[in-house]
Enzyme design. Structure first.
Site, PDB file in Angstrom:
ATOM      1  N   CYS A 232     -23.052 -15.202  20.409  1.00  0.00           N
ATOM      2  CA  CYS A 232     -22.390 -14.083  20.080  1.00  0.00           C
ATOM      3  C   CYS A 232     -22.756 -13.519  18.803  1.00  0.00           C
ATOM      4  O   CYS A 232     -24.171 -12.760  18.748  1.00  0.00           O
ATOM      5  CB  CYS A 232     -20.953 -14.276  20.001  1.00  0.00           C
ATOM      6  SG  CYS A 232     -19.921 -12.792  20.144  1.00  0.00           S
TER       7      CYS A 232
ATOM      8  N   HIS B 145     -19.821 -17.673  24.460  1.00  0.00           N
ATOM      9  CA  HIS B 145     -19.518 -19.073  23.615  1.00  0.00           C
ATOM     10  C   HIS B 145     -19.305 -20.226  24.347  1.00  0.00           C
ATOM     11  O   HIS B 145     -18.396 -20.696  24.740  1.00  0.00           O
ATOM     12  CB  HIS B 145     -18.133 -18.712  22.823  1.00  0.00           C
ATOM     13  CG  HIS B 145     -17.858 -17.362  21.877  1.00  0.00           C
ATOM     14  ND1 HIS B 145     -18.874 -17.714  20.706  1.00  0.00           N
ATOM     15  CD2 HIS B 145     -17.691 -16.274  21.999  1.00  0.00           C
ATOM     16  CE1 HIS B 145     -18.704 -16.464  19.911  1.00  0.00           C
ATOM     17  NE2 HIS B 145     -17.903 -15.590  20.879  1.00  0.00           N
TER      18      HIS B 145
ATOM     19  N   GLU C 147     -19.958 -23.021  23.181  1.00  0.00           N
ATOM     20  CA  GLU C 147     -19.152 -23.967  22.230  1.00  0.00           C
ATOM     21  C   GLU C 147     -17.717 -24.066  22.447  1.00  0.00           C
ATOM     22  O   GLU C 147     -17.016 -24.976  22.323  1.00  0.00           O
ATOM     23  CB  GLU C 147     -19.722 -23.571  20.548  1.00  0.00           C
ATOM     24  CG  GLU C 147     -18.971 -22.504  20.300  1.00  0.00           C
ATOM     25  CD  GLU C 147     -19.619 -21.405  20.370  1.00  0.00           C
ATOM     26  OE1 GLU C 147     -20.520 -21.149  21.217  1.00  0.00           O
ATOM     27  OE2 GLU C 147     -19.406 -20.273  19.908  1.00  0.00           O
TER      28      GLU C 147
END
Lengths: 300, 197
Positions: free
Chosen positions: B78, B175, B177
């Protein structure tokens, strides 16, 4: 047969998307601004987001009267001036103001005690919106009630517009202290905790398991110096809202940069010392006994 | 294996958790001191304007820029993708990315937060879909000749690249993560292991 869902299926307004933006703001400074020029100063200084409002809290305090949602024109002017997320405030329980803010596509709505509450019993049903909400809290029960209503970010309330950090510290210690106590409670005690906090038991159980709130916890209300920011971040806040503390300081741009740098390096006292040098006067501030009305008492 | 995470702002914690899950060591990078002895670098999600300013303030810009432009192992998600891109559209005029990855991105390309979304993104190259979370995400609008597209999002009938790789530089518009999907991190670690130290 291919049963893979089409990539055209996009889900907007999910809780993961809502709290995701709060996660991206962590470690940053969200600054109150009242016009496009201040918004640009904030962005230049490294703010992760700005809060668009007509008067900063210390002026709301001074002027009295009913404080409402900002003029859409003002919000749009600020949105046009910066590339970072723009937040705006709605009155507690005033879902029509929140609908207006959603239609303006503000990035986060703050259901805020700084404005005059519109409903004495109910907060906004925040699940009904695609735009995420942040709400203030003075203690863990209040935080969990707001999360159960759909808030995707919690900020400790502090006492807005005073430039005095003492209430923010009290609220943060209350929220984080109870979280720590819950993590060592046995399972039977969690029901008593839920009852005492007047909060849903499933959220209390989640805290017992994870040791943290289900959404990011930021700090607001009284931050006026780089060391204030370092203090609340070391206590466990994940980002800071600075209201009157920047544009009521002698040199707003310098103060804004200093608080941004202190936030990024809050554990490094040498950096906090470096950025604190020669800042000029911080906002004047008020002792709590001089405060006529506690804004943090609004909301429940 | 020591993985540096640029820790000036953003979702550092989720990336750090992923690195630990992979059995590697985390180095949170806030000053130039820790930067020397890392094997791979992660540029996290957050606000790219804030990160750019702090890169300048901390003196980190020059070593980090040298790292990414030399094509050393880096994963950007991002805002991290914005930092890695050679060209940025709709950013602030004074916002200069680190560069290294031969792509052009448009900041906040999908619009404001109300238009942030989750979607399934097919990625045959990494054996399966991503549950992708796009938060005020950048759009990759141009991809250079040396860049491989690992995953694309169907967008108004077109396929728009959302995960790209150029040597040891990996960029992702969403994302992974946040969804605890460690495949891009694994790809980064594989590249770092193969890279001459």
């Amino acid at each position: 047969m291919d049963t893979t869902p089409s990539t055209n299926d996009r889900s907007t307004g999910t809780f993961r998307v809502k709290r995701g933006l709060a996660d991206m703001l962590r470690g940053g400074v969200i600054m109150d601004v009242v016009n496009a020029e201040q918004a640009r100063i904030a962005e230049d200084a490294g703010a992760v987001s700005v809060m668009a409002l007509e008067r900063v809290p210390s002026d709301i305090r001074r002027d009295g009267g009913v404080a409402r949602m900002s003029d859409p024109e003002l919000i749009e002017g600020i949105q046009a001036a910066v590339t970072i997320p723009v937040m705006a405030k709605a009155r507690i329980g005033h879902f029509a103001e929140a609908q207006v803010l959603e239609s303006l596509e503000v990035d986060y709505i703050d259901e805020s005690e700084v404005l005059t509450p519109a409903d004495e019993a109910n907060h906004i049903d925040k699940w009904a919106f695609d735009v995420p909400f942040v709400c203030g809290a003075t203690n863990l029960g209040e935080a969990l009630r707001r999360i159960s209503e759909g808030a995707a970010m919690i900020r400790s309330k502090g006492e807005a517009g005073t430039g005095n950090i003492v209430e923010a510290v009290r609220h943060l210690r209350s929220i984080l202290g109870d979280i720590r106590r819950i993590t060592v409670a046995d399972e039977a005690e969690l029901y008593a905790w839920a009852k005492e906090l007047r909060a849903p038991v499933d959220l209390v159980i989640e805290i017992a398991e994870t040791g943290k709130l289900p959404v990011p916890l930021f700090c607001a209300g009284g931050i006026a110096t780089p060391a204030d920011a370092s203090l609340v971040l070391q206590l466990g806040a994940e980002a800071v809202f600075v209201g009157s503390g920047i544009f009521k300081a002698e040199d707003p741009a310098l103060m804004a940069r200093a608080i941004v740098e202190a936030t990024a390096n809050f554990e490094d006292a040498s950096v906090v010392a470096k950025v604190s040098r020669g800042l000029g006067a911080a906002m004047p501030g008020q002792e709590m006994s001089e405060v006529a009305e506690r804004l943090s008492d609004r909301g429940w | 294996m020591r993985v540096g995470i640029l820790a000036l702002q953003g979702d550092v914690r989720e990336h750090a958790a992923a690195v630990r899950r992979a059995g590697a060591e985390v180095a949170e990078i806030r000053t130039i001191d820790g930067f020397d002895d890392i094997d791979a670098l992660i540029l996290p999600g957050g606000e790219s304007t804030t990160m750019c300013l702090l890169l300048d303030k901390t003196g980190l810009r020059s070593p980090v820029e040298a790292w990414t432009r030399a094509g050393r192992p880096t994963l950007g998600t991002c805002a991290g993708l914005v930092l890695l891109a050679d060209r940025v559209e709709d950013g602030r005029v004074d916002q200069s990315p680190l560069g290294g990855l031969d792509i052009a991105v448009r900041r906040n390309g999908h619009g404001r937060q109300r238009h942030s979304f989750e979607a399934r993104v097919p990625c045959p190259a990494l054996s399966g879909d991503f549950d992708a979370v796009f938060i005020r995400a950048p759009r990759i609008v141009e991809v250079g000749a040396g860049v491989t597209v690992l995953a694309s999002l169907e967008s108004e009938g077109d396929l728009e690249p959302v995960v790209v790789q150029q040597g040891a530089l990996i960029g992702c518009a969403f994302h992974p993560e946040l969804a605890e999907d460690d495949r891009l991190l694994q790809l980064l670690l594989d590249r770092a292991e193969g890279a001459p130290s």
